[in-house]
Structure formats: C-alpha cells, structure tokens
Design a protein around this motif. Structure first.
Motif, mmCIF file in Angstrom:
data_model
loop_
_atom_site.group_PDB
_atom_site.id
_atom_site.type_symbol
_atom_site.label_atom_id
_atom_site.label_comp_id
_atom_site.label_asym_id
_atom_site.label_seq_id
_atom_site.Cartn_x
_atom_site.Cartn_y
_atom_site.Cartn_z
ATOM 1 N N LYS A 164 0.844 -1.205 0.000
ATOM 2 C CA LYS A 164 0.000 0.000 0.000
ATOM 3 C C LYS A 164 0.870 1.243 0.000
ATOM 4 N N HIS A 165 0.420 2.258 -0.719
ATOM 5 C CA HIS A 165 1.104 3.550 -0.740
ATOM 6 C C HIS A 165 0.435 4.420 0.319
ATOM 7 N N ILE A 166 1.226 4.899 1.276
ATOM 8 C CA ILE A 166 0.680 5.726 2.347
ATOM 9 C C ILE A 166 1.515 6.992 2.502
ATOM 10 N N CYS A 167 0.895 7.995 3.090
ATOM 11 C CA CYS A 167 1.598 9.216 3.481
ATOM 12 C C CYS A 167 1.487 9.329 4.991
ATOM 13 N N VAL A 168 2.581 9.663 5.639
ATOM 14 C CA VAL A 168 2.593 9.838 7.086
ATOM 15 C C VAL A 168 3.127 11.218 7.418
ATOM 16 N N THR A 169 2.537 11.818 8.440
ATOM 17 C CA THR A 169 2.986 13.118 8.926
ATOM 18 C C THR A 169 3.383 12.940 10.374
ATOM 19 N N GLY A 170 4.639 13.210 10.677
ATOM 20 C CA GLY A 170 5.090 13.024 12.048
ATOM 21 C C GLY A 170 6.441 13.654 12.297
ATOM 22 N N ASP A 171 6.893 13.475 13.521
ATOM 23 C CA ASP A 171 8.191 14.004 13.942
ATOM 24 C C ASP A 171 9.297 13.115 13.387
ATOM 25 N N THR A 172 10.400 13.719 13.030
ATOM 26 C CA THR A 172 11.484 12.991 12.391
ATOM 27 C C THR A 172 12.658 12.781 13.332
ATOM 28 N N SER A 173 13.374 11.697 13.094
ATOM 29 C CA SER A 173 14.598 11.425 13.848
ATOM 30 C C SER A 173 15.477 10.508 13.014
ATOM 31 N N LEU A 174 16.695 10.333 13.478
ATOM 32 C CA LEU A 174 17.604 9.363 12.885
ATOM 33 C C LEU A 174 17.901 8.307 13.938
#
Length: 117
Positions: free
Chosen positions: A89-99
C-alpha cells in the motif's frame, strides 16, 4: 470594477500562500536529514513491517529491511491497522522525524497522521 477584481485576486493569493505554509511539506529522503526534529510528511509504499510490542510497530518504507528508504514508527494503542493488508500500500505519514543509527524515521502516534493513497 477591474481594480476591485485585481484586489480580490491579490488577497486570495496571499490567503492561499499563508495556508500552504501552515501545512507540513512532503520531503524526499535526500532532504530528510536537513529536517530532523521537525514535523514533515513523507509518502512511500509499505514493503514490510515488524511488530515489536503491542504499542510499537515499525513499517519499512520504500524497500525491505535493512534497505528501506525510511522507517515509520507507529507507537501507542490509538492506531489500529491491519498490518497484513498494509504490504504494497502507498501511504503518506505526517510526524516528527529522527535518525536511528543513521536511518531516517518518522514517528506517528495518532490515526490522523496516516493517509492511504
């Protein structure tokens, strides 16, 4: 009348620009490193997942582990997903980023942070 129309167009353009600046942008992985610690939106295909506990699941996006483009870390019990149905499935997520160990991650914890395409 033409001046009124021109004024309306200018006001509408500024309103649209200010709305666009409030939404998170959609970054590709190459731009990701520049935005660690910020909230962004990324879209990609789910290749695999790993359920670590009843409150933490990792979604490998854009490739199989360990060659994924980035990982989505789903935390908490608010998000209920059919993980077996997510593969491909192709999804888009919006959230906080980290490494994590040099690999990009997006942290999500609420259902409205996922959009199915």
């Amino acid at each position: 009348m033409k001046k009124l129309l021109l004024l309306f167009i200018i006001i509408a353009a500024f309103a649209i620009k200010s709305q666009a600046q409030q939404k998170p942008e959609n970054y590709n992985v190459n731009q990701f490193v520049k935005h660690v610690g910020k909230k962004i939106t990324m879209c990609e295909t789910v290749y695999s997942f790993k359920i670590l506990s009843d409150t933490v699941t990792m979604l490998n996006m854009g490739g199989e582990y360990p060659n994924q483009r980035f990982t989505v870390v789903v935390t908490g019990k608010e998000i209920e997903l059919n993980y077996d149905g997510l593969k491909g499935k192709h999804i888009c997520v919006t959230g906080d980023t980290s490494l994590y160990k040099g690999h990009p991650e997006v942290l999500i914890y609420h259902p409205d942070q996922i959009v199915f395409k």
